[in-house]
Write an enzyme that holds these catalytic residues in place. Structure first.
Site, PDB file in Angstrom:
ATOM      1  N   LYS A   1       0.975  -1.403  -0.134  1.00 50.87           N
ATOM      2  CA  LYS A   1      -0.066  -0.115   0.458  1.00 50.87           C
ATOM      3  C   LYS A   1       0.899   1.257  -0.298  1.00 50.87           C
ATOM      4  CE  LYS A   1      -3.786  -2.341   2.281  1.00 50.87           C
ATOM      5  NZ  LYS A   1      -3.383  -3.796   2.472  1.00 50.87           N
ATOM      6  N   ARG A   2       1.529   1.525  -0.537  1.00 46.14           N
ATOM      7  CA  ARG A   2       2.843   2.338  -0.779  1.00 46.14           C
ATOM      8  C   ARG A   2       2.075   3.565  -1.344  1.00 46.14           C
ATOM      9  NH1 ARG A   2       5.069  -0.833   2.911  1.00 46.14           N
ATOM     10  NH2 ARG A   2       6.590  -0.885   3.086  1.00 46.14           N
TER      11      ARG A   2
END
EC number: 4.1.1.23
Lengths: 310, 310
Positions: free
Chosen positions: A106-107
């Protein structure tokens, strides 16, 4: 430059599911953990070695029946750089066994910082002219709150290196409603984000009608899964929340198209802890995981069309 | 359980700025990089060792005049687990020198996965009953797209361990408008997210009127900085985008209250690359960084009230 390799893996195994590798220590049988604790003490090294060995067993037991794994970065980071090294080893081992790896990080960031995340997880890092794969996953989950400035750098690497991405659209948790369900111009935020995925995906077209920009949509929202499948015909879905969070085969059925494609459903805890649920000895954890993965495959097969690439 | 330690550091140094440690290899002088390349080859190990040595020099040169550093995780992850090890070493070294460390990871997830991120970056990881600090930062940046389910686990660790967090509210980049400027119930998304920070922060009250839940608001949006300072009286701001992205001292002035508190302004590239801009030899990079940090401190001091904790 798309998710075609994932889709081909789904067709080959006839199984639209992914095994989430979230290796909490409490899931790992003593027969694996204890020898490392004896060797390294109660240290991050011991935990990291146990995690990798545990993952190897799971990958060996699953690689012919499940097309992909999804390691969740948080469960590796919590064991420090030693844990992050176990993540890297896990990714490479799964790929050696022919599995597609979705790195669930979930960068999110912008510009050259997002370039750095894309290089880290999907691309190549340059050291004085030498290009090195740092983690080498096949797809990365990303968060689109920052807009296109956070997505374009990933698209660039996906195009260069035949990789894919999944953008958070409608997450499985109850409080996803706080922002994601609010209306902007009479449409919920999740649908707006989904339409962005369709637009971003135009730059990464795929052979089977789905682009390289997928969307994360939770199994806990059957109505939204069906709505989004209709509204986003070129966007492939990664569907978490099956099993422990309450999603069932019936609740994910709407995520699929007439070819049985369009989505891959994740299960983590049910597969990782199958040995506990079955009450079998820790030594059999990998075979218990395989039995659970087969049950999940069959449960989903029963409610979706026969999978075909045609 | 708040950002009080950061605020006290700002008052002690009379300087509301933070040095962003974004160590791209191209910023690192040859006199640091080359010996490691000679020793380890063009490898991630060489890059990671060079990054840590470079950061040590910066921290030594800045620790008496700058209260905090903000390592950006992406620039460490891109060098693999070796780079992540350099991140961990950098955090500890900065803390040994008395600096407050904001780990810029923009992490986000839900439930037990967010517990894992919070443990990794602010808390303690349990290995068979032994509690170990994995990274040990003082505050973490997080992304609130998933709602309270992604924030509550961080609040819990902040309360237990006197740590803080910064939630993305209005980011510095142009495409932040795509979602963050859209209206929900006649208010922009960034203001709604900001109001959530005020609400979440009630659980982490601080001595100086600011809670442990801060907000990221870009220096490129002077009008929104002033608006949010007024609307969010208990929310401390982390302000990126100064310098290279176009933010000036004048554009961040509105982020501060009458005591000269309320915000900390980040500069990365201008400080890290000061030696290049000044045209001085690489050997002097740390002193050049110090000169630039002093210039930035003075530029901001000229436009905000005198800093006081009273």
């Amino acid at each position: 430059m798309s998710l075609d390799r994932l889709i081909e893996g789904i067709a080959r195994t006839n199984n639209p599911t992914v095994a989430g590798l979230d290796p909490k220590l409490e899931y790992i049988p003593d027969c694996i953990l204890k020898p490392y604790i004896d060797q390294y003490g109660r240290t991050l090294e011991a935990a990291a070695e146990a995690i990798f060995t545990y993952n190897q067993g799971l990958i060996d037991a699953l690689c012919d029946i499940v097309p992909a794994v999804k390691p969740q970065c948080a469960y590796y980071e919590m064991y420090g750089w030693q844990g992050v090294r176990a993540l890297e080893r896990t990714i490479r081992y799964a790929q050696e066994k022919g599995m597609f790896v979705i790195t669930d990080g979930k960068r999110n960031d912008i510009g050259s910082t997002m370039d750095a995340y894309a290089a880290a997880h999907l691309g190549v890092t340059d050291v004085a002219g030498n290009g090195i794969e740092a983690f080498g996953g096949d797809a990365l989950t990303v968060n689109g709150y920052l807009g296109s400035d956070g997505i374009d750098p990933v698209i660039k690497v996906c195009r260069q290196r035949d990789k894919g991405m999944f953008v958070l659209v409608k997450t499985s948790n109850p409080s996803s409603e706080e922002l994601q369900d609010q209306a902007i111009n009479e449409e919920p935020v999740y649908l707006m984000m989904g339409r962005q995925c369709e637009k971003w995906g135009e730059q990464l077209p795929g052979k089977y009608g789905y682009t390289g920009v997928g969307a994360v949509v939770g199994a806990t929202w059957p109505q939204q899964l069906s709505e989004l499948r209709y509204e986003l015909p070129h966007t492939f879905f990664l569907v978490p929340g099956y099993g422990a969070q309450g999603g069932s085969a019936e609740s994910v059925a709407g995520a699929f198209d007439k070819r049985g494609l369009g989505a891959i459903v994740n299960s983590s805890r049910a597969i990782l802890c199958a040995w506990k649920k079955e009450g079998c000895p820790g030594e059999d954890y990998a075979q218990a995981a395989r039995r659970e993965a087969l049950r999940m495959r069959d449960a989903i097969a029963a409610v979706i069309p026969v999978i075909t690439l045609e």
